[in-house]
Motif scaffolding. Structure first.
Motif: not given
Length: 384
Positions: A88-93, A114-131
């Motif tokens: 809904k408007p104002g939400d973020h994922v 007015d719905i927005h997102y942010t990307m969780i960064p990953a390393e250049t091999d695709g590794t994504t760190h939960p923290e």
């Protein structure tokens, strides 16, 4: 060189599981009735087969109940149902930086609301760190949405750890299993998944045009159906049924697709996805070992079998990847997929924009001999 070596299973599996085509043909030739409408024996028998398929999928993904299994035309449709029926408007994922356009394009459409997102960064091999996720959570963050494994490089994301964070931070967790379903075990309850989107035509070895999602009770209470119409139930009301799965299944289901998927799931149950995964990873390991002997080829993503699936992307920095893929198909009958794979954000993360990559995705129906023929083709192309 033998012709017609199919290494494009990341796009769609081929061949399909034994029995898929025959089961669909039998339905169409002997009684393609409609369920929830026809009040006769043939329709009831078909409805029972559909129920059995729901039960197979519930067991397959460790869901609490078969009623939470919803059929759609495919995983893109399923993800749109979530994004456009929940936010809904104002939400973020939060999303991973490897996402497919099945997530990114709907989110870009929703930006005007007015719905927005942010990307969780990953390393250049695709590794994504939960923290790295927790620092990105805002008060208005409603969910984390991510694929289980990259369709570009095969890197597996840590969905178990991220699911634990979502539960602790009271966020809904949605997972796109397009590349992983049918290859590795996925436990919806253990991984705290509220929305599990699947497609039938890739690792599940079924036909195109059938997919769906499994949904938690909590998220179901928050989700508005994207499509409304006839369900064959509560026909006296102009309102959609408020119970699963009818709530999300307006119109006539793709019954031939469901019956084909039923046959594919039966094959997977009998063969065992563990055995299938072991065969695919053995092929992947052999390919990774042999392709290192081709100096012109650069392996994109993880260099070993750890935390990856049977999807390998290659880049040829000094050549046109499209021309090499064309030569593989024309001269050696090797079918791959070249380009950006509907995942430009993943290619940005992997540093393969704008040239893209040549993707090889193996099936357990492939053989070591086919991979050796492919490597021989590379040797001939580059005179190695």
């Amino acid at each position: 060189m033998e012709q017609n070596i199919y290494f494009d299973n990341g796009s769609t599996s081929w061949p399909k599981a034994p029995g898929v085509a025959a089961s669909m043909t039998k339905l169409l030739e002997s009684g393609a009735f409609n369920i929830n409408r026809g009040n006769y024996e043939g329709a009831y028998e078909l409805e029972n087969q559909v129920l059995k398929t729901r039960m197979q999928l519930a067991r397959f993904f460790h869901a609490p109940d078969s009623r939470c299994v919803v059929f759609t035309p495919g995983i893109t449709y399923s993800l749109n149902c979530l994004l456009k029926g929940f936010l809904k408007p104002g939400d973020h994922v939060l999303v991973s930086s490897l996402e497919h356009n099945a997530v990114m394009r709907p989110l870009c459409q929703l930006a005007s609301q007015d719905i927005h997102y942010t990307m969780i960064p990953a390393e250049t091999d695709g590794t994504t760190h939960p923290e790295s996720l927790e620092a990105l959570i805002r008060p208005e963050t409603k969910a984390v949405i991510m694929l289980h494994a990259s369709n570009v490089c095969g890197t597996i994301l840590p969905i178990r750890e991220i699911g634990e964070i979502c539960r602790r931070r009271h966020l809904f967790f949605a997972v796109d299993t397009a590349q992983s379903a049918g290859s590795v075990d996925i436990d919806m309850q253990k991984y705290n998944i509220d929305f599990l989107a699947f497609t039938g035509h890739k690792g599940l070895l079924g036909p195109q045009g059938i997919g769906g999602f499994l949904i938690s009770e909590a998220l179901d209470q928050e989700l508005t159906p994207l499509i409304a119409g006839g369900t064959g139930s509560q026909s006296d009301s102009l309102l959609m049924p408020d119970y699963l799965p009818d709530k999300y299944e307006s119109g006539t289901l793709n019954l031939p697709g469901i019956i084909g998927l039923h046959a594919a799931l039966t094959y997977l149950d009998e063969t065992g996805i563990s055995a299938i995964h072991q065969k695919k990873m053995a092929l992947t390991g052999h390919f990774l070992e042999k392709i290192r002997e081709i100096p012109q080829a650069h392996i994109v993503g993880r260099q070993t079998l750890q935390d990856r699936l049977a999807v390998v992307s290659l880049d040829f920095p000094d050549y046109d990847n499209a021309e090499i893929a064309f030569a593989l198909e024309q001269d050696y009958g090797i079918m791959t997929r070249v380009g950006l794979h509907c995942a430009p954000m993943a290619h940005q993360t992997l540093h393969t924009m704008p040239q893209g990559t040549i993707r090889f995705a193996f099936s357990h129906f492939n053989t070591i001999e086919e991979i050796d023929q492919c490597i021989a083709g590379f040797r001939e192309l580059f005179s190695v």
